[in-house]
Scaffold this active site. Structure first.
Site, PDB file in Angstrom:
ATOM      1  N   ASP A  56       5.412  -5.789 -10.553  1.00  0.00           N
ATOM      2  CA  ASP A  56       4.895  -7.403  -9.383  1.00  0.00           C
ATOM      3  C   ASP A  56       3.753  -8.227  -9.735  1.00  0.00           C
ATOM      4  OD1 ASP A  56       2.751  -5.708  -8.404  1.00  0.00           O
ATOM      5  OD2 ASP A  56       3.897  -5.620  -6.174  1.00  0.00           O
ATOM      6  N   ASP A 206       4.389  -5.180  -1.575  1.00  0.00           N
ATOM      7  CA  ASP A 206       4.762  -4.025  -0.064  1.00  0.00           C
ATOM      8  C   ASP A 206       4.604  -5.246   0.545  1.00  0.00           C
ATOM      9  OD1 ASP A 206       3.010  -2.687  -1.940  1.00  0.00           O
ATOM     10  OD2 ASP A 206       1.858  -2.899  -1.394  1.00  0.00           O
ATOM     11  N   TYR A 264      -6.526  -0.210 -10.134  1.00  0.00           N
ATOM     12  CA  TYR A 264      -5.737  -1.128  -9.480  1.00  0.00           C
ATOM     13  C   TYR A 264      -6.187  -2.127 -10.500  1.00  0.00           C
ATOM     14  CZ  TYR A 264      -2.618  -4.050  -7.016  1.00  0.00           C
ATOM     15  OH  TYR A 264      -0.726  -4.405  -7.334  1.00  0.00           O
TER      16      TYR A 264
HETATM   17  P1  ATP Z   1      -0.602   1.882  -1.150  1.00  0.00           P
HETATM   18  O1  ATP Z   1      -1.413   0.451  -1.095  1.00  0.00           O
HETATM   19  O2  ATP Z   1      -1.543   2.626  -1.951  1.00  0.00           O
HETATM   20  O3  ATP Z   1       0.177   1.536  -1.184  1.00  0.00           O
HETATM   21  P2  ATP Z   1      -2.329   2.506   1.631  1.00  0.00           P
HETATM   22  O4  ATP Z   1      -1.874   1.074   2.460  1.00  0.00           O
HETATM   23  O5  ATP Z   1      -2.269   3.221   2.864  1.00  0.00           O
HETATM   24  O6  ATP Z   1      -1.514   3.045   0.283  1.00  0.00           O
HETATM   25  P3  ATP Z   1      -4.724   1.913   1.361  1.00  0.00           P
HETATM   26  O7  ATP Z   1      -3.817  -0.061   0.712  1.00  0.00           O
HETATM   27  O8  ATP Z   1      -5.873   2.082   0.679  1.00  0.00           O
HETATM   28  O9  ATP Z   1      -3.911   2.313   1.583  1.00  0.00           O
HETATM   29  O10 ATP Z   1      -4.794   0.911   2.929  1.00  0.00           O
HETATM   30  C1  ATP Z   1      -5.396   1.913   3.659  1.00  0.00           C
HETATM   31  C2  ATP Z   1      -6.068   1.502   5.056  1.00  0.00           C
HETATM   32  O11 ATP Z   1      -5.217   0.271   5.692  1.00  0.00           O
HETATM   33  C3  ATP Z   1      -6.839   2.098   5.958  1.00  0.00           C
HETATM   34  O12 ATP Z   1      -7.849   3.136   5.491  1.00  0.00           O
HETATM   35  C4  ATP Z   1      -7.002   1.096   7.290  1.00  0.00           C
HETATM   36  O13 ATP Z   1      -8.139   1.046   6.870  1.00  0.00           O
HETATM   37  C5  ATP Z   1      -5.891   0.824   7.133  1.00  0.00           C
HETATM   38  N1  ATP Z   1      -4.913   1.138   8.063  1.00  0.00           N
HETATM   39  C6  ATP Z   1      -3.527   1.400   7.682  1.00  0.00           C
HETATM   40  N2  ATP Z   1      -3.385   2.321   8.786  1.00  0.00           N
HETATM   41  C7  ATP Z   1      -4.135   2.027   9.572  1.00  0.00           C
HETATM   42  C8  ATP Z   1      -3.654   2.102  10.528  1.00  0.00           C
HETATM   43  N3  ATP Z   1      -2.733   2.880  11.668  1.00  0.00           N
HETATM   44  N4  ATP Z   1      -4.345   2.449  11.742  1.00  0.00           N
HETATM   45  C9  ATP Z   1      -5.693   0.933  11.389  1.00  0.00           C
HETATM   46  N5  ATP Z   1      -5.798   1.175  10.106  1.00  0.00           N
HETATM   47  C10 ATP Z   1      -4.708   1.633   9.316  1.00  0.00           C
HETATM   48  C1  GLA Z   2       0.435  -1.667  -4.673  1.00  0.00           C
HETATM   49  C2  GLA Z   2      -0.005  -3.147  -4.440  1.00  0.00           C
HETATM   50  C3  GLA Z   2       1.340  -3.539  -5.243  1.00  0.00           C
HETATM   51  C4  GLA Z   2       2.601  -3.433  -6.515  1.00  0.00           C
HETATM   52  C5  GLA Z   2       2.109  -1.948  -6.153  1.00  0.00           C
HETATM   53  C6  GLA Z   2       2.443  -0.737  -7.804  1.00  0.00           C
HETATM   54  O1  GLA Z   2       0.997  -0.318  -3.805  1.00  0.00           O
HETATM   55  O2  GLA Z   2       0.157  -3.184  -3.194  1.00  0.00           O
HETATM   56  O3  GLA Z   2       1.611  -5.277  -5.382  1.00  0.00           O
HETATM   57  O4  GLA Z   2       0.984  -3.264  -7.693  1.00  0.00           O
HETATM   58  O5  GLA Z   2       0.682  -1.370  -6.429  1.00  0.00           O
HETATM   59  O6  GLA Z   2       3.708  -1.473  -8.076  1.00  0.00           O
HETATM   60 MG    MG Z   3      -2.846  -0.535   0.522  1.00  0.00          MG
END
Ligand code: ATP
Ligand code: GLA
Ligand code: MG
Length: 515
Positions: A56, A206, A264
């Site tokens: 992306d 996302d 990342y």
């Molecule tokens: P990815 O980005 O790999 O798809 P992800 O978005 O779950 O996975 P991160 O980008 O590391 O993982 O974000 C997680 C962080 O987002 C948590 O540590 C917190 O700070 C915030 N967060 C997510 N959900 C909540 C929630 N329900 N309440 C409060 N904070 C949250």
């Molecule tokens: C995370 C990022 C997105 C994308 C994916 C990998 O979720 O937030 O923008 O780059 O990784 O596809």
């Molecule tokens: Mg995330």
């Protein structure tokens, strides 16, 4: 198309249960803020990406779906106050409080005090900038807010809990400050960059999924000619059989912010350098469209075919042409990089290949964000991006042409497995535990399994049928979860291994729906 407001819970697959969840959140809100009414709720879902990871931010299309796990915010806004107070139904997210700048300036983020409220600050920044863009008086502060959150998207699990949090929060802040209607395009555009304020240089996958999601549909997320999420149907399976998407969380947490310099963000930097290096080979100049102001691999593709191969431009719609170009580039990567280059580039080697001094190279590519590496894997990353983008178009073709559900499962699954190979071998964003889950899933009824989202741990998505689901689940429990985590509780298991459905994107939910 505007972000909808729901006045009841019919949008949910289980309306009564969802209502109870909101009532529980309301109880949390009232326990913390006893004298205040909840004025409205906002919600936004996580996503699972079915095809197209780490492409992306190179501006290539992806194929995700929004899922039936979301973040809900219960909101009371107070124009007389500058106080922000945030509480959460999850005790690990402790109460956070701070004051908005009185002079109307945009709030800042202190990286030394990073916690979950940093994501709310990201949302405050993008919402505020949007309001200023729409002509808000720059000396007028944002209004104070008391917010209670409840999230069902597992955190750090590759399902974009952070995007769900930022999208729902931005929507809440905008409404508190008088924006009652916003287009899906605007909400996506402004939230895509929200996490950039905490140093995560994500693309738009996302946020676009979280905003554009539709019940029962996957989405073609496009960045060219404009950011868009186009809903697409899955084929129906014979004999009333149901298509299932199972998410298995490795429980290897991959906190993006903490690992960004080696995972990342390093991919973002490597792909930006790879684009400029390919352009240099052909003396091309690319538009600076990446998050580090370098070229992108999409920019390289478009410029190369038009200027070197003298072909007409690609409108992004003609699938056959896009697939032909991407296949050609995937093959050409093998020719364009020498054997030594395929091992990787040191900083000195990369600088020399670009005709830059080490100082110039460092200044241009290594200052925007901190990265750490032994060798820059430019060949591997470029080849991953071209082949993965090809696979997105392949999946799109399958969705548009295959009517027979069995064929669809087999072919779509095959493409997912090819993607997993590339994520593991070329992009280096799988993980031994992810690979283990793939083996178990494929031996026990999954047609295809791949890491979804950023990877480096996190979650996998498998495609199967309702009939094959119990066997698949049993095998994953016995051969992965019980072996890796012998003390895992039933609750933890239920959260780790989930059967998801494509669900509605972000919305406001009227307070009256909960009463
Ligand atoms: P990815 O980005 O790999 O798809 P992800 O978005 O779950 O996975 P991160 O980008 O590391 O993982 O974000 C997680 C962080 O987002 C948590 O540590 C917190 O700070 C915030 N967060 C997510 N959900 C909540 C929630 N329900 N309440 C409060 N904070 C949250
Ligand atoms: C995370 C990022 C997105 C994308 C994916 C990998 O979720 O937030 O923008 O780059 O990784 O596809
Ligand atoms: Mg995330």
């Amino acid at each position: 198309m505007s972000v909808p407001t729901f006045t009841n819970f019919d949008f949910s697959p289980a309306p009564e249960q969802t209502k109870q969840r909101y009532q529980h959140l309301a109880a949390k809100f009232h326990a913390e803020f006893p004298n205040e009414a909840i004025q409205y709720y906002t919600r936004a879902p996580g996503r699972v990406n079915l095809m197209g990871d780490h492409i992306d931010y190179n501006l290539f299309s992806c194929l995700p779906m929004a899922i039936d796990f979301d973040l809900v915010a219960a909101v009371h806004a107070n124009p007389e106050s500058l106080e922000i107070a945030l509480v959460n139904t999850d005790p690990k997210f402790t109460k956070q409080q701070f004051t908005l700048p009185e002079d109307g300036s945009v709030i800042t983020i202190d990286d030394n005090n990073f916690n979950w409220s940093s994501y709310f600050r990201c949302a405050l920044i993008v919402a505020h900038k949007y309001l200023l863009e729409k002509g808000r008086d720059a000396s007028k502060p944002l209004v104070g807010m008391h917010v209670a959150f409840d999230g069902t998207v597992p955190t750090g699990g590759g399902l974009s809990s952070s995007a769900a949090f930022c999208v729902a929060s931005t929507l809440a802040i905008l409404k508190a400050n008088g924006v009652d209607s916003i287009s899906k395009a605007d909400l996506t555009r402004i939230t895509v960059v929200s996490e950039h304020y905490i140093g995560l240089n994500n693309g738009g996958l996302d946020q676009c999924s979280s905003v554009y999601g539709e019940d029962g549909m996957c989405l073609l997320v496009q960045f060219r000619p404009k950011l868009n999420g186009i809903p697409l149907k899955f084929p129906t399976l014979p004999d009333g059989e149901e298509l299932k998407f199972i998410i298995s969380n490795t429980l290897v947490e991959s906190p993006k912010k903490l690992t960004a310099p080696v995972n990342y963000n390093l991919r973002v930097v490597e792909m930006g350098i790879a684009s400029d290096l390919l352009a240099k080979k052909f003396n091309l100049s690319l538009p600076s469209e990446s998050n580090i102001n370098s070229g992108t691999l999409r920019g390289f593709m478009e410029t190369y075919f038009v200027e070197v191969e003298k072909q007409s431009p690609w409108d992004g719609q003609d699938n056959v042409k896009g697939m032909k170009w991407l296949q050609e580039l995937t093959d050409k990567c093998d020719e364009w990089f020498t054997t030594e280059e395929k091992v990787g580039f040191t900083t000195e080697e990369a600088a020399a290949a670009l005709g830059l001094s080490v100082e110039e190279f460092t200044q241009k590519y290594l200052t925007k964000m901190e990265v750490r590496y032994d060798k820059l894997k430019l060949y591997q990353r470029a080849k991953h991006v071209f082949s993965e983008s090809y696979r997105v178009l392949q999946c799109l073709h399958l969705l548009q042409t295959i009517e027979n559900g069995d064929d669809f499962l087999r072919e779509f699954g095959g493409v997912m497995n090819a993607s997993q190979q590339s994520l593991d071998q070329l992009n280096g964003s799988s993980h031994p535990n992810c690979n283990r889950i793939c083996e178990i899933a494929l031996a026990n009824g999954a047609y295809g399994t791949r890491v979804t989202g950023a990877g480096f741990g996190g979650s996998l998505v498998s495609i199967t049928t309702a009939k094959k689901l119990p066997n698949l689940v049993n095998a994953l429990v016995a051969e992965y979860y019980k072996k890796e985590y012998p003390n895992i509780t039933d609750d933890e298991l239920a959260n780790a291994l989930v059967d998801t459905k494509p669900a509605w994107g972000a919305s406001v939910v009227a307070a009256a729906a909960v009463e």
